[in-house]
Design an enzyme around this catalytic site. Structure first.
Site, PDB file in Angstrom:
ATOM      1  N   HIS A  45       6.152   1.268   1.997  1.00 23.76           N
ATOM      2  CA  HIS A  45       6.487   2.160   0.876  1.00 23.76           C
ATOM      3  C   HIS A  45       8.001   2.111   0.605  1.00 23.76           C
ATOM      4  O   HIS A  45       8.433   1.996  -0.541  1.00 23.76           O
ATOM      5  CB  HIS A  45       6.054   3.597   1.196  1.00 23.76           C
ATOM      6  CG  HIS A  45       6.509   4.579   0.164  1.00 23.76           C
ATOM      7  ND1 HIS A  45       5.788   4.857  -0.980  1.00 23.76           N
ATOM      8  CD2 HIS A  45       7.648   5.320   0.075  1.00 23.76           C
ATOM      9  CE1 HIS A  45       6.457   5.731  -1.720  1.00 23.76           C
ATOM     10  NE2 HIS A  45       7.585   6.031  -1.106  1.00 23.76           N
ATOM     11  N   HIS A 100      10.579   0.976  -2.840  1.00 18.11           N
ATOM     12  CA  HIS A 100      11.821   1.555  -3.372  1.00 18.11           C
ATOM     13  C   HIS A 100      12.963   0.563  -3.542  1.00 18.11           C
ATOM     14  O   HIS A 100      13.660   0.593  -4.554  1.00 18.11           O
ATOM     15  CB  HIS A 100      12.342   2.651  -2.417  1.00 18.11           C
ATOM     16  CG  HIS A 100      11.659   3.972  -2.538  1.00 18.11           C
ATOM     17  ND1 HIS A 100      11.912   4.841  -3.577  1.00 18.11           N
ATOM     18  CD2 HIS A 100      10.750   4.604  -1.747  1.00 18.11           C
ATOM     19  CE1 HIS A 100      11.178   5.946  -3.423  1.00 18.11           C
ATOM     20  NE2 HIS A 100      10.460   5.821  -2.321  1.00 18.11           N
ATOM     21  N   GLU A 107       9.595   8.137  -7.768  1.00 17.43           N
ATOM     22  CA  GLU A 107       8.286   7.961  -7.126  1.00 17.43           C
ATOM     23  C   GLU A 107       7.188   7.515  -8.103  1.00 17.43           C
ATOM     24  O   GLU A 107       6.388   6.650  -7.773  1.00 17.43           O
ATOM     25  CB  GLU A 107       7.857   9.256  -6.420  1.00 17.43           C
ATOM     26  CG  GLU A 107       8.721   9.641  -5.219  1.00 17.43           C
ATOM     27  CD  GLU A 107       8.578   8.699  -4.021  1.00 17.43           C
ATOM     28  OE1 GLU A 107       7.634   7.887  -3.989  1.00 17.43           O
ATOM     29  OE2 GLU A 107       9.441   8.771  -3.128  1.00 17.43           O
ATOM     30  N   SER A 160       3.782   0.708  -4.634  1.00 14.16           N
ATOM     31  CA  SER A 160       3.230   0.442  -3.294  1.00 14.16           C
ATOM     32  C   SER A 160       1.749   0.781  -3.173  1.00 14.16           C
ATOM     33  O   SER A 160       1.151   0.505  -2.138  1.00 14.16           O
ATOM     34  CB  SER A 160       4.044   1.174  -2.224  1.00 14.16           C
ATOM     35  OG  SER A 160       3.960   2.575  -2.405  1.00 14.16           O
TER      36      SER A 160
END
Ligand SMILES: [Fe+2]
Length: 253
Positions: free
Chosen positions: A128, A133, A174, A193
């Protein structure tokens, strides 16, 4: 008051959470899990991720066949935007988290999920954090936005203000989407993700609605983190979220 980074780059609040990534300790099975996760996600992302994410993925040198070495990732990222992918032991308290963002150090977990949780982990793991990111941190405007967001939040003490700004993070970093040449593309790490959540957005499952980004709506929308939000907000450019952070700062005084 949250502690802030000193000019020497030392992290006060985050210091107890900083660790070394023991890359040599990863097992062949853990590298294989990373490899499977990456190869599952790339075909959809090549079509539906924004160009800036895909550029960043290549710029930071991620490999499909082995877990990333955070020092090597940072060595490629640092000269581009000043960001680093910095190993931490797990979830950080808010003050430590914002302090790190303000210093352009992204708190990065080093553990990887097991085969029983290939689609979802409640806590972020290296897949993740790094796959989801870090590629965006190679983009200069996104890089500036995220640092500015960290500085703004690090300076706040009011819980209500922090909750409102948390929504800005949720709907951008996010679960952010962007319009590129008329098509909705994903850039938020929760969508990058997760195959399931990305598919829900691409196919607009359950009447999921994509609205134009609106700072007031974002700040006013309470988020239930246990499920996909019924409305997401599409930006037109990354300058828009940089400017939105400045507007939020002005409104909060
Ligand atoms: Fe995340």
């Amino acid at each position: 008051m949250a502690a802030t980074a000193t000019s020497a780059g030392k992290l006060a609040a985050a210091q107890p959470y900083l660790i070394d990534q023991d890359w040599a300790a990863y097992t062949p099975e853990q590298h294989a899990i990373w490899s499977e996760l990456v190869s599952r996600r790339l075909p959809q992302l090549e079509q539906h991720a924004c160009a800036e994410y895909l550029d960043g993925f290549h710029q930071i040198g991620l490999q499909a066949d082995r877990l990333p070495d955070l020092k090597a990732v940072s060595a490629r990222l640092q000269p581009r935007t000043g960001w680093n992918s910095t190993a931490v032991s797990g979830f950080l308290p808010a003050g430590a988290f914002f302090e790190m963002l303000a210093a352009r150090k992204f708190p990065t977990t080093t553990w990887i999920r097991g085969r029983d949780a290939m689609e979802y982990t409640p806590e972020p793991d290296i897949f993740h954090d790094v796959f989801g990111h870090v590629p965006m941190h190679a983009h200069p405007v996104f890089a500036d936005f995220l640092e500015h967001y960290g500085k703004l939040c690090a300076a706040l003490t009011g819980q209500a203000e922090l909750e409102r700004l948390g929504r800005l993070f949720w709907f951008t970093v996010e679960f952010g989407v962007i319009r590129e040449r008329g098509a909705v593309k994903v850039y938020g790490s929760g969508l990058i993700s997760s195959h399931g959540e990305c598919t829900q957005v691409i196919e607009r499952h359950g009447g999921l609605e994509i609205r134009d980004f609106d700072l007031d709506q974002v700040l006013d929308t309470a988020v239930d983190v246990s499920k996909m939000q019924p409305v997401l907000y599409a930006i037109e450019s990354f300058e828009q979220i940089y400017e939105a952070t400045q507007q939020a700062e002005a409104r909060l005084g």
